[in-house]
Design a protein around this motif. Sequence first.
Motif, PDB file in Angstrom:
ATOM      1  N   ALA A  40       0.830  -1.207   0.000  1.00  0.00           N
ATOM      2  CA  ALA A  40       0.000   0.000   0.000  1.00  0.00           C
ATOM      3  C   ALA A  40       0.864   1.257   0.000  1.00  0.00           C
ATOM      4  CB  ALA A  40      -0.929  -0.012   1.211  1.00  0.00           C
ATOM      5  N   PHE A  41       1.926   1.250   0.787  1.00  0.00           N
ATOM      6  CA  PHE A  41       2.835   2.396   0.840  1.00  0.00           C
ATOM      7  C   PHE A  41       3.514   2.600  -0.518  1.00  0.00           C
ATOM      8  CE2 PHE A  41       6.904   4.437   1.646  1.00  0.00           C
ATOM      9  CZ  PHE A  41       6.569   5.443   2.520  1.00  0.00           C
ATOM     10  N   ALA A  42       3.953   1.486  -1.145  1.00  0.00           N
ATOM     11  CA  ALA A  42       4.609   1.595  -2.448  1.00  0.00           C
ATOM     12  C   ALA A  42       3.637   2.122  -3.499  1.00  0.00           C
ATOM     13  CB  ALA A  42       5.152   0.232  -2.868  1.00  0.00           C
ATOM     14  N   GLY A  43       2.370   1.677  -3.439  1.00  0.00           N
ATOM     15  CA  GLY A  43       1.384   2.180  -4.394  1.00  0.00           C
ATOM     16  C   GLY A  43       1.149   3.668  -4.257  1.00  0.00           C
ATOM     17  N   LEU A  44       1.064   4.153  -3.020  1.00  0.00           N
ATOM     18  CA  LEU A  44       0.910   5.596  -2.814  1.00  0.00           C
ATOM     19  C   LEU A  44       2.155   6.351  -3.261  1.00  0.00           C
ATOM     20  CD1 LEU A  44      -0.867   5.785   0.669  1.00  0.00           C
ATOM     21  CD2 LEU A  44      -1.849   6.252  -1.575  1.00  0.00           C
ATOM     22  N   SER A  45       3.327   5.773  -3.049  1.00  0.00           N
ATOM     23  CA  SER A  45       4.563   6.429  -3.486  1.00  0.00           C
ATOM     24  C   SER A  45       4.592   6.586  -5.003  1.00  0.00           C
ATOM     25  CB  SER A  45       5.779   5.619  -3.015  1.00  0.00           C
ATOM     26  OG  SER A  45       5.820   5.551  -1.610  1.00  0.00           O
ATOM     27  N   LEU A  46       4.111   5.583  -5.733  1.00  0.00           N
ATOM     28  CA  LEU A  46       4.074   5.670  -7.195  1.00  0.00           C
ATOM     29  C   LEU A  46       3.094   6.735  -7.658  1.00  0.00           C
ATOM     30  CD1 LEU A  46       4.192   1.879  -8.177  1.00  0.00           C
ATOM     31  CD2 LEU A  46       6.018   3.577  -8.397  1.00  0.00           C
ATOM     32  N   ARG A  47       2.005   6.912  -6.920  1.00  0.00           N
ATOM     33  CA  ARG A  47       1.005   7.907  -7.316  1.00  0.00           C
ATOM     34  C   ARG A  47       1.397   9.330  -6.917  1.00  0.00           C
ATOM     35  NH1 ARG A  47      -4.177   5.472  -7.911  1.00  0.00           N
ATOM     36  NH2 ARG A  47      -4.987   7.593  -8.260  1.00  0.00           N
ATOM     37  N   LEU A  48       2.062   9.474  -5.781  1.00  0.00           N
ATOM     38  CA  LEU A  48       2.360  10.812  -5.259  1.00  0.00           C
ATOM     39  C   LEU A  48       3.821  11.209  -5.391  1.00  0.00           C
ATOM     40  CD1 LEU A  48       0.308  10.674  -1.934  1.00  0.00           C
ATOM     41  CD2 LEU A  48      -0.375  11.726  -4.091  1.00  0.00           C
ATOM     42  N   GLY A  49       4.710  10.238  -5.524  1.00  0.00           N
ATOM     43  CA  GLY A  49       6.138  10.530  -5.528  1.00  0.00           C
ATOM     44  C   GLY A  49       6.772  10.104  -4.218  1.00  0.00           C
ATOM     45  N   GLY A  50       7.977   9.542  -4.322  1.00  0.00           N
ATOM     46  CA  GLY A  50       8.651   9.025  -3.138  1.00  0.00           C
ATOM     47  C   GLY A  50       8.979  10.094  -2.111  1.00  0.00           C
ATOM     48  N   TRP A  51       9.334  11.309  -2.571  1.00  0.00           N
ATOM     49  CA  TRP A  51       9.699  12.355  -1.619  1.00  0.00           C
ATOM     50  C   TRP A  51       8.507  12.750  -0.754  1.00  0.00           C
ATOM     51  CZ3 TRP A  51      14.431  13.338  -0.416  1.00  0.00           C
ATOM     52  CH2 TRP A  51      15.462  13.171  -1.352  1.00  0.00           C
ATOM     53  N   THR A  52       7.309  12.704  -1.325  1.00  0.00           N
ATOM     54  CA  THR A  52       6.122  13.081  -0.570  1.00  0.00           C
ATOM     55  C   THR A  52       5.892  12.151   0.605  1.00  0.00           C
ATOM     56  OG1 THR A  52       5.152  13.915  -2.626  1.00  0.00           O
ATOM     57  CG2 THR A  52       3.661  13.584  -0.780  1.00  0.00           C
ATOM     58  N   MET A  53       6.208  10.862   0.436  1.00  0.00           N
ATOM     59  CA  MET A  53       5.970   9.881   1.484  1.00  0.00           C
ATOM     60  C   MET A  53       7.151   9.761   2.461  1.00  0.00           C
ATOM     61  SD  MET A  53       2.980   8.879   0.634  1.00  0.00           S
ATOM     62  CE  MET A  53       2.713   7.424   1.637  1.00  0.00           C
ATOM     63  N   LEU A  54       8.241  10.491   2.198  1.00  0.00           N
ATOM     64  CA  LEU A  54       9.419  10.376   3.052  1.00  0.00           C
ATOM     65  C   LEU A  54       9.160  10.735   4.514  1.00  0.00           C
ATOM     66  CD1 LEU A  54      12.444   9.772   3.192  1.00  0.00           C
ATOM     67  CD2 LEU A  54      12.884  12.180   2.622  1.00  0.00           C
ATOM     68  N   PRO A  55       8.324  11.762   4.832  1.00  0.00           N
ATOM     69  CA  PRO A  55       8.070  12.045   6.256  1.00  0.00           C
ATOM     70  C   PRO A  55       7.499  10.860   7.024  1.00  0.00           C
ATOM     71  CG  PRO A  55       7.382  13.909   4.916  1.00  0.00           C
ATOM     72  CD  PRO A  55       7.748  12.811   3.959  1.00  0.00           C
ATOM     73  N   LEU A  56       6.734  10.013   6.346  1.00  0.00           N
ATOM     74  CA  LEU A  56       6.203   8.830   7.020  1.00  0.00           C
ATOM     75  C   LEU A  56       7.322   7.876   7.425  1.00  0.00           C
ATOM     76  CD1 LEU A  56       2.962   7.984   5.020  1.00  0.00           C
ATOM     77  CD2 LEU A  56       3.123   8.406   7.466  1.00  0.00           C
ATOM     78  N   VAL A  57       8.328   7.744   6.554  1.00  0.00           N
ATOM     79  CA  VAL A  57       9.453   6.858   6.873  1.00  0.00           C
ATOM     80  C   VAL A  57      10.286   7.463   8.004  1.00  0.00           C
ATOM     81  CG1 VAL A  57      11.495   5.719   5.948  1.00  0.00           C
ATOM     82  CG2 VAL A  57       9.480   5.992   4.512  1.00  0.00           C
TER      83      VAL A  57
END
Length: 494
Positions: free
Chosen positions: A313-330
């Motif tokens: 699920a996280f990888a799917g959101l990263s593909l849709r929004l961009g990896g940098w956008t999801m970086l704060p979650l990591v």
Amino acid sequence: MVKGPPTSSGSPTGTLTGFDVLTGRAPDPAGEPRPDALAELPLPDKLREVDLTLRPDRERAVDALEIAAYLEADGLNDESLRDRYGAGGLFAAAEWLYAQRGTGRALERPRREARPRFPWELAQRGPLYLLPGLCGLLIAQATPPVTGRAFVFAAAFGWGYSLLIASVRYAEPLGTPGRALRLTLWVGGACGLLGGALSALLWPGSGLWTTSLLWGTAMGGAVALAGAAAGVMLALGERGQVAGAFAPALLLGGMLYVLPSTGLAVAALAALAVFPVLLALRATRDGGELPARFVTLRPGLGLAAYGWALAAAFAGLSLRLGGWTMLPLVLSAGLLEAGVWNAQQGLQYVARQQGSFTLLVRRGAARVLGTALVYGLGLLSLLALLSAVRWLAAGWLGIGTPAPAGAAGPGTLGDLPFSDLSRAALVTVSAFGAALLLSTWLANQRRERWLLAFWLGFCLLLTLGVSPPALSLFAAFALLPLTLFTLYDLRSYR
């Protein structure tokens, strides 16, 4: 009525009851609490369990001897009451309980204790989780494309596998399960090798397939092995060793980023695999009681499957929004763990302080849901701040809006991290973060089977093209009923 021994002034210290005579007790000269005083004294903490189990019988007891008979019938003798419950013995405990008969004082007198402290030291676990991935990314950018696909597999595999490692660690809470944790290390490396080889066979790319196979296998094995080693050390609380284990690979990866070369890439891969493993083996030198067999890993497979679904699920959101956008979650993964830990400690605190079941559930729901809300709002505030900085930087550089992706140049923002933040990204990350915290708490309550189906459905809807903001909000709200249902189970307050 029998008088007690006289004091130095010649007057008796108090009146002895028939119970005092029968048990051979007498008030000492220092002044021992009388039965009427015992009714006003707080019940000792370790006697609260006895108080609750005996309350219906104690309400009908005619004297302390009857209470003593109940205690003895339940297998509580002088030795157990003295050693386990901290009472002076069978008759001393009976007298204390009889003095408070019918009042339910164990429920009405909560133990006074400090509120649980937020474990800020866990916050650093987020960046530490990122180290194996950062090293892998630095190596992948200077090697054939097949290594990038092998890296994605190994990183997703490590997400769920870290949950299996944690389950093995806490299967023996009073010792270090060294042999069992070493088994997780080797199994994780083997799965990485197989996954990397499979990635190379399915997407070989250009060049010789043997070369692609070697690179893919090496990348998958190294990243999976390093991730498993990091999981083992973090499960044992060795945060300083994790940082030191990846220093050589980070140094070589940085050099590789500046001066790409095949030899340097091989050296970086070797450093990524070897140094974390050596430190993990050192941390698990105590063999422990758990055997190094598959039966030891089996209870954690459900958690691992749930983690892999969550990683998808996280990888799917990263593909849709961009990896940098999801970086704060990591980066905030450590804060998420600390929030879940603090919420559970808060539930235990509430359970010890609250006697009403209805109020207990209300306060428990406020604790868990409030933690998820605060975490989601924290992510929203962080991303909003980054977005504001982006626009301020754009104004200082003399441009009205950031440059589109790929158009970086003098005086533009180009492909800087977070240059493509939007309202959709803000809503998605904050809502997904709140859902992630609720999901983590529910997984700790052994709801991993339901959560596995939930996140697989999330991935399916994401694949079908459902909007990420709407889907993330739906996930956060859909987890609320299960959270409230779980809070009605008293086992959730352990």
